[in-house]
Each structure stands twice: as structure tokens, then as C-alpha cells.
Design a protein around this motif. Structure first.
Motif, PDB file in Angstrom:
ATOM      1  N   MET A 387       0.831  -1.200   0.000  1.00  0.00           N
ATOM      2  CA  MET A 387       0.000   0.000   0.000  1.00  0.00           C
ATOM      3  C   MET A 387       0.869   1.255   0.000  1.00  0.00           C
ATOM      4  O   MET A 387       2.068   1.217   0.295  1.00  0.00           O
ATOM      5  CB  MET A 387      -0.889   0.013   1.244  1.00  0.00           C
ATOM      6  CG  MET A 387      -1.618  -1.286   1.550  1.00  0.00           C
ATOM      7  SD  MET A 387      -2.924  -1.698   0.376  1.00  0.00           S
ATOM      8  CE  MET A 387      -4.197  -0.546   0.914  1.00  0.00           C
ATOM      9  N   GLU A 388       0.242   2.380  -0.310  1.00  0.00           N
ATOM     10  CA  GLU A 388       0.856   3.696  -0.140  1.00  0.00           C
ATOM     11  C   GLU A 388      -0.187   4.626   0.442  1.00  0.00           C
ATOM     12  O   GLU A 388      -1.398   4.370   0.335  1.00  0.00           O
ATOM     13  CB  GLU A 388       1.376   4.231  -1.474  1.00  0.00           C
ATOM     14  CG  GLU A 388       0.318   4.431  -2.536  1.00  0.00           C
ATOM     15  CD  GLU A 388       0.911   4.884  -3.869  1.00  0.00           C
ATOM     16  OE1 GLU A 388       2.137   5.103  -3.915  1.00  0.00           O
ATOM     17  OE2 GLU A 388       0.148   5.016  -4.846  1.00  0.00           O
ATOM     18  N   LEU A 389       0.256   5.677   1.079  1.00  0.00           N
ATOM     19  CA  LEU A 389      -0.669   6.598   1.739  1.00  0.00           C
ATOM     20  C   LEU A 389      -1.150   7.663   0.774  1.00  0.00           C
ATOM     21  O   LEU A 389      -0.362   8.301   0.066  1.00  0.00           O
ATOM     22  CB  LEU A 389      -0.011   7.241   2.957  1.00  0.00           C
ATOM     23  CG  LEU A 389       0.314   6.295   4.111  1.00  0.00           C
ATOM     24  CD1 LEU A 389       0.969   7.057   5.248  1.00  0.00           C
ATOM     25  CD2 LEU A 389      -0.941   5.587   4.602  1.00  0.00           C
ATOM     26  N   GLY A 390      -2.469   7.865   0.768  1.00  0.00           N
ATOM     27  CA  GLY A 390      -3.071   8.901  -0.057  1.00  0.00           C
ATOM     28  C   GLY A 390      -3.544  10.063   0.791  1.00  0.00           C
ATOM     29  O   GLY A 390      -2.887  10.479   1.749  1.00  0.00           O
ATOM     30  N   PRO A 402      -3.915   0.760  -2.587  1.00  0.00           N
ATOM     31  CA  PRO A 402      -3.037  -0.296  -3.097  1.00  0.00           C
ATOM     32  C   PRO A 402      -2.116   0.190  -4.206  1.00  0.00           C
ATOM     33  O   PRO A 402      -2.481   1.062  -5.014  1.00  0.00           O
ATOM     34  CB  PRO A 402      -4.020  -1.348  -3.609  1.00  0.00           C
ATOM     35  CG  PRO A 402      -5.284  -0.606  -3.874  1.00  0.00           C
ATOM     36  CD  PRO A 402      -5.334   0.507  -2.887  1.00  0.00           C
ATOM     37  N   ILE A 403      -0.920  -0.383  -4.226  1.00  0.00           N
ATOM     38  CA  ILE A 403       0.023  -0.153  -5.324  1.00  0.00           C
ATOM     39  C   ILE A 403      -0.206  -1.257  -6.350  1.00  0.00           C
ATOM     40  O   ILE A 403      -0.031  -2.448  -6.051  1.00  0.00           O
ATOM     41  CB  ILE A 403       1.480  -0.185  -4.815  1.00  0.00           C
ATOM     42  CG1 ILE A 403       1.697   0.902  -3.752  1.00  0.00           C
ATOM     43  CG2 ILE A 403       2.449  -0.008  -5.971  1.00  0.00           C
ATOM     44  CD1 ILE A 403       3.055   0.830  -3.087  1.00  0.00           C
ATOM     45  N   GLU A 404      -0.608  -0.886  -7.513  1.00  0.00           N
ATOM     46  CA  GLU A 404      -0.998  -1.861  -8.523  1.00  0.00           C
ATOM     47  C   GLU A 404       0.122  -2.863  -8.815  1.00  0.00           C
ATOM     48  O   GLU A 404       1.271  -2.485  -9.067  1.00  0.00           O
ATOM     49  CB  GLU A 404      -1.396  -1.143  -9.818  1.00  0.00           C
ATOM     50  CG  GLU A 404      -1.978  -2.081 -10.866  1.00  0.00           C
ATOM     51  CD  GLU A 404      -2.475  -1.325 -12.099  1.00  0.00           C
ATOM     52  OE1 GLU A 404      -2.852  -1.998 -13.069  1.00  0.00           O
ATOM     53  OE2 GLU A 404      -2.470  -0.074 -12.063  1.00  0.00           O
ATOM     54  N   GLY A 405      -0.240  -4.154  -8.709  1.00  0.00           N
ATOM     55  CA  GLY A 405       0.699  -5.217  -9.039  1.00  0.00           C
ATOM     56  C   GLY A 405       1.689  -5.571  -7.952  1.00  0.00           C
ATOM     57  O   GLY A 405       2.454  -6.524  -8.111  1.00  0.00           O
ATOM     58  N   ALA A 406       1.681  -4.827  -6.840  1.00  0.00           N
ATOM     59  CA  ALA A 406       2.665  -5.067  -5.775  1.00  0.00           C
ATOM     60  C   ALA A 406       2.074  -6.019  -4.743  1.00  0.00           C
ATOM     61  O   ALA A 406       1.467  -5.588  -3.757  1.00  0.00           O
ATOM     62  CB  ALA A 406       3.085  -3.753  -5.133  1.00  0.00           C
ATOM     63  N   ILE A 407       2.225  -7.306  -4.981  1.00  0.00           N
ATOM     64  CA  ILE A 407       1.691  -8.329  -4.083  1.00  0.00           C
ATOM     65  C   ILE A 407       2.804  -9.312  -3.708  1.00  0.00           C
ATOM     66  O   ILE A 407       3.520  -9.815  -4.582  1.00  0.00           O
ATOM     67  CB  ILE A 407       0.512  -9.074  -4.721  1.00  0.00           C
ATOM     68  CG1 ILE A 407      -0.675  -8.109  -4.912  1.00  0.00           C
ATOM     69  CG2 ILE A 407       0.089 -10.256  -3.850  1.00  0.00           C
ATOM     70  CD1 ILE A 407      -1.903  -8.746  -5.497  1.00  0.00           C
ATOM     71  N   ASP A 408       2.951  -9.538  -2.422  1.00  0.00           N
ATOM     72  CA  ASP A 408       3.949 -10.480  -1.915  1.00  0.00           C
ATOM     73  C   ASP A 408       3.246 -11.692  -1.303  1.00  0.00           C
ATOM     74  O   ASP A 408       2.093 -11.602  -0.874  1.00  0.00           O
ATOM     75  CB  ASP A 408       4.817  -9.825  -0.830  1.00  0.00           C
ATOM     76  CG  ASP A 408       5.594  -8.632  -1.351  1.00  0.00           C
ATOM     77  OD1 ASP A 408       5.953  -8.629  -2.546  1.00  0.00           O
ATOM     78  OD2 ASP A 408       5.821  -7.688  -0.562  1.00  0.00           O
ATOM     79  N   GLU A 409       3.956 -12.787  -1.229  1.00  0.00           N
ATOM     80  CA  GLU A 409       3.443 -13.979  -0.543  1.00  0.00           C
ATOM     81  C   GLU A 409       4.395 -14.339   0.598  1.00  0.00           C
ATOM     82  O   GLU A 409       5.600 -14.416   0.399  1.00  0.00           O
ATOM     83  CB  GLU A 409       3.314 -15.148  -1.517  1.00  0.00           C
ATOM     84  CG  GLU A 409       2.667 -16.379  -0.882  1.00  0.00           C
ATOM     85  CD  GLU A 409       2.403 -17.470  -1.907  1.00  0.00           C
ATOM     86  OE1 GLU A 409       2.807 -18.629  -1.635  1.00  0.00           O
ATOM     87  OE2 GLU A 409       1.805 -17.169  -2.963  1.00  0.00           O
TER      88      GLU A 409
END
Length: 490
Positions: A387-390, A402-409
Motif C-alpha cells: 500500500m501507499e498513503l493517499g 493499493p500499489i498496482e501489481g505489488a503483491i507479496d506472498e
């Protein structure tokens, strides 16, 4: 301030108070560093449930009390939800009259030893201390409150209670958490006959099931309860208002007023895939099993999962309690997962610092979007959206996006969800004509009176989730309002 108060042993203009102020210039007082709380070493405390903070010594407490400038207008009192006479009790500590300090605390607080440990003083009384304007650390009001209450308790003074004449009017309390206990104490002092009904098998509500002993020992809570019992408050366990006893039952038993302080014990989940997997639970369930039911202790029959890689979702005090408990239950890796930055975390700064000392990892600006299971239906991993702060949300905090495409497992074997609670609907649903809000909380007016004249309510069942001291403030306010009504009716 009245002339009587000015000339009393307690008033700011009493001779002994003037002598204390004159004994040291303000410049010297403000040069004294704030007391540091002694605590157990981190590597030891994760192996035990012993209380982390060890309390101030008499010498430390007197020096810290000396820092208080005894302001003519004590703004610290404005920051206290129960309006404790803060300079009065602190100055008594400075002159080493600890029993008088404890007595002053108990005039307005039913649970001073509890509040001295768990209340967010840094956002309340201490935030109003004049030292903040001088860019200095405020007087450690919470440490001193704990010191006075503990000293009285350990000396045996907490069990002493004055005789209170009964006015013959009976009132009932649903719930024995901080709101209910505060209400009970204030009503008993006014002469009412008070019965407190608790659904669980132990008195104390969230103080027992929600807060671990390493932060609030049960012995401290029990001592506060003993004080209320000595005053004449009667406690009843295993009694569910709305089931065991109905509203009509209470009226037929002769109760003239009812204070609902049933809290907000209904856990929330996020509604994401995989929450049904084994190993995913609420912080309410996790902490209740361990704190109240003794899970993990020798001889306990209550089971609890002891994960090695534990993720706690949330950033409040309950999340910190959960993740620190997980470390004590043997977790090799214990993580806080929070969708905002650390600066936005609602948990107390002390709890965050203690968690870090104990090896807790902080994964911020991240939010789980899915839990993954193995072939046996047990959680094995989570997918985290970065995520990033808006822009700030309605509360003033910056909204995460959410930051598009930035997904970790990340591999995990236990998830504890601590994203908030909702009011238990049992009492609202069981009483016809009792108005509730769209959030499921009991609707009350400015005096905490509900739509039914005999029912008042406060704490989390009205607020939907708040601090111990705010709940206690509601208890005091409701007691004053109900007493005014019932004595007026009489």
C-alpha cells in the motif's frame, strides 16, 4: 475554588503545598529528567507472563512528583476522562503521604492501578501537561498513579472501605468491564444497592479476557474488585442479561435502573478469501483462550494453536497484545501487518516499543488480500497487497491505497485478525423498544440515557470500541445521570 477548599489540607493554597512549591525554584524542577520505568529484560520476558513494567521505587516517585509545578490552572485534569485531581494526588506523593494520594485517586477512579498501567496518558492527561509547551517530557502521571495505587494495595489499604449507608434503591449493571465497574463504584458511593452481572465465569470483562497479564496482572484487577466488594457492590458471574435474566426479570427483582456496559465483544473479519482456514482466528478468541481460560499453561484443558510463523493483522493495542502473546507462546517469527505506516498506528507508543524489543517484526503499508491453505485446510501463507498513503480519511489519518501489481506472498501458519470489534447484539435485540444505531450500538442522549427511561448505557456498547479510561468516564457520567433521575423520582 471555594474558601473551604483553599484553606483545607488538600487545596493548592494549603500551607504544606506552598512550602513544597517554595522549596525548589521552577527552573530546577523543570531540569529534572522524567523518570524511566524499570522493566524486565526483553530476552527474559518473552519466556514468561510476568509483568513487563516493574513500577517506580519510592525515591523515583518522589522525584517525579517533585517535577510537577502545581499549576494554578492544572490543564492535565482537563485531559482526564474521569477528572482525577491530578496535582492533589501527585503533591501528596511528593510529601510521601501515599495513602492520601491513593484516597484522592479513588474519589474519582474505581480502577487507579488498572488505569496507571493501560490508559493512554500520552494522549490524555500527559498531553495537556505544561511541560509540553516547554518542549520537555511531561510529568509521568500514569507512572505515579500506578505507584500510589500499588503502594496502597501492597500495604493492605485497598481492602479498607468506609461504611456506606444505603438509600434503599437497587440498580443493576450488565457487564463487569471498566464502564460497569466505574458506574458501580460511583453508584455505591451515593448509597445505591448495586448488583453487577457478568456473562463469563470471572469478573473483570475485557480487563481479564482482553489484556494479557504481562501488561495487566489479574492480581491487580482482583485487588480493585476487592475494593468494590468491600464497599458493598455485589457481583454475579455466569449470568447473561438477555438470556439468563431478561429485562422484565430485572424489573421484577426490584431494580429501579439498569446500566448496560456489555462492551463490544463481537470480532470483525475482513471478508477475504481463506478466512475460513484452520489457523485463522480473531484476537478476541486468541486472547480469551489464553488470558481467561489458561490455554498453554500446565494443566489447562483449553487448546490454542501455537504457530511458529504468526501474522497479526492490525495496529491497535489489541494487535500488540496478540503479537506479544504469540512470542510468549513460542512463535519464532511474529509479525504485525498494518495497512498504514507506523506513524498512523493507534497503539500506545510504549506497546509498540515493547513489541520491537521482544523481536516483533513490523510489516507496514501492507494489507492481506488472501490466505492460502494446505491440503488439510490449514493456513500456510498469505498474499499481501503493498500500500501507499493517499489523502487523509474522515479521521484525519492518510488513507491507504493499493500499489498496482505489488503483491507479496509470505509463509505463515497462524493468523490473528485484530481489525476491530462490534457490539454484541444480544442485549439490544432482547429488549423491545430499545433504540440502536446503524452500527448496532445502543442509542443514548447526552446523559447516556437510552430510549427506555430505566436503561442507561456506556462504554463500547455505545462507542463501538474505545479505551479503558473513556469507558470509565462513561460509567461515571451515567452514574451521575441515573442518580439524579432516581433520587428525583424518589
Amino acid at each position: 475554588m471555594t474558601d473551604i477548599d483553599k484553606n483545607s489540607l488538600r487545596g493548592r493554597d494549603a500551607e504544606w503545598r506552598r512550602e513544597l512549591r517554595d522549596a525548589m525554584p521552577a527552573k530546577e524542577r523543570t531540569a529534572i529528567p522524567r523518570a524511566e520505568m524499570p522493566m524486565l529484560p526483553a530476552d527474559y520476558r518473552i519466556t514468561t507472563n510476568e509483568e513487563v513494567n516493574e513500577g517506580l521505587s519510592l525515591e523515583q516517585a518522589v522525584i517525579e512528583a517533585t517535577r510537577c509545578l502545581d499549576c494554578p490552572t492544572p490543564t492535565c485534569v482537563d485531559g482526564c476522562p474521569v477528572n482525577i485531581a491530578i496535582p492533589d494526588f501527585i503533591k501528596n506523593i511528593q510529601r510521601k503521604d501515599i495513602s492520601e494520594a491513593a484516597r484522592i485517586l479513588k474519589e474519582t477512579s474505581a480502577l487507579p492501578a488498572v488505569c496507571g498501567r493501560v490508559c493512554p496518558q500520552e494522549r490524555q492527561c500527559e498531553s495537556k501537561c505544561i511541560y509540553n509547551k516547554m518542549k520537555k517530557a511531561p510529568v509521568a502521571i500514569g507512572y505515579l498513579e500506578r505507584f500510589a495505587a500499588d503502594t496502597e494495595r501492597l500495604a493492605g489499604g485497598a481492602k479498607a472501605a468506609p461504611e456506606i449507608a444505603s438509600n434503599g434503591i437497587r440498580v443493576a449493571v450488565a457487564g463487569s468491564g471498566p464502564a460497569g465497574l466505574s458506574f458501580a463504584g460511583d453508584m455505591r458511593r451515593r448509597g445505591f444497592e448495586v448488583d453487577v452481572f457478568e456473562a463469563l465465569h470471572e469478573i473483570g470483562g475485557v480487563l481479564k479476557y482482553g489484556i494479557p497479564e504481562f501488561r495487566l496482572p489479574n492480581s491487580v484487577v482482583d485487588a480493585e474488585l476487592d475494593s468494590l466488594s468491600a464497599m458493598g457492590v455485589r457481583f454475579h458471574t455466569d449470568t447473561v442479561i438477555g438470556k439468563t435474566l431478561s429485562y422484565d426479570d430485572l424489573l421484577n427483582m426490584g431494580f429501579k435502573g439498569i446500566f448496560v456496559a456489555s462492551g463490544a465483544g463481537l470480532p470483525r473479519f475482513m471478508g477475504i478469501p481463506g478466512e475460513e482456514l484452520s489457523g485463522v482466528m480473531s484476537s478476541n478468541e486468541y486472547l480469551t483462550r489464553i488470558n481467561l481460560m489458561g490455554a498453554g499453561r500446565p494443566g489447562s484443558d483449553t487448546p490454542v494453536l501455537k504457530g511458529k510463523h504468526v501474522a497479526v493483522i492490525g495496529g491497535g493495542n489489541t494487535a500488540m497484545d496478540s503479537v506479544r502473546t504469540a512470542r510468549r507462546m513460542g512463535a519464532e517469527r511474529a509479525m504485525i501487518i498494518y495497512r498504514r505506516s507506523e506513524a498512523e498506528m493507534p497503539a500506545r507508543l510504549e506497546e509498540i516499543e515493547h513489541a520491537k524489543q521482544e523481536g516483533v517484526e513490523f510489516v507496514t503499508l501492507a494489507n492481506p488480500v488472501e490466505y492460502l491453505g494446505d491440503e488439510k485446510g490449514r493456513v500456510r501463507a498469505m498474499r499481501l497487497q503493498r500500500m501507499e498513503l493517499g489523502e487523509p480519511d474522515a479521521s484525519g489519518r492518510r488513507s491507504p491505497k493499493p500499489i498496482e501489481g505489488a503483491i507479496d506472498e509470505i509463509e505463515i501458519d497462524e493468523v490473528i485478525v485484530s481489525v476491530g470489534v462490534s457490539p454484541n447484539p444480544l442485549i439490544p435485540d432482547s429488549i423491545e423498544g430499545l433504540d440502536v444505531t446503524s452500527r448496532g450500538t445502543i442509542a443514548v442522549d447526552e446523559k447516556l440515557q437510552s430510549s427506555l427511561p430505566l436503561i442507561f448505557a456506556g462504554g463500547d456498547i455505545v462507542r463501538g470500541g474505545a479505551t479503558v479510561i473513556l469507558a470509565m468516564g462513561d460509567g461515571r457520567k451515567a452514574a451521575a445521570s441515573m442518580a439524579e433521575k432516581l433520587l428525583g423520582d424518589e
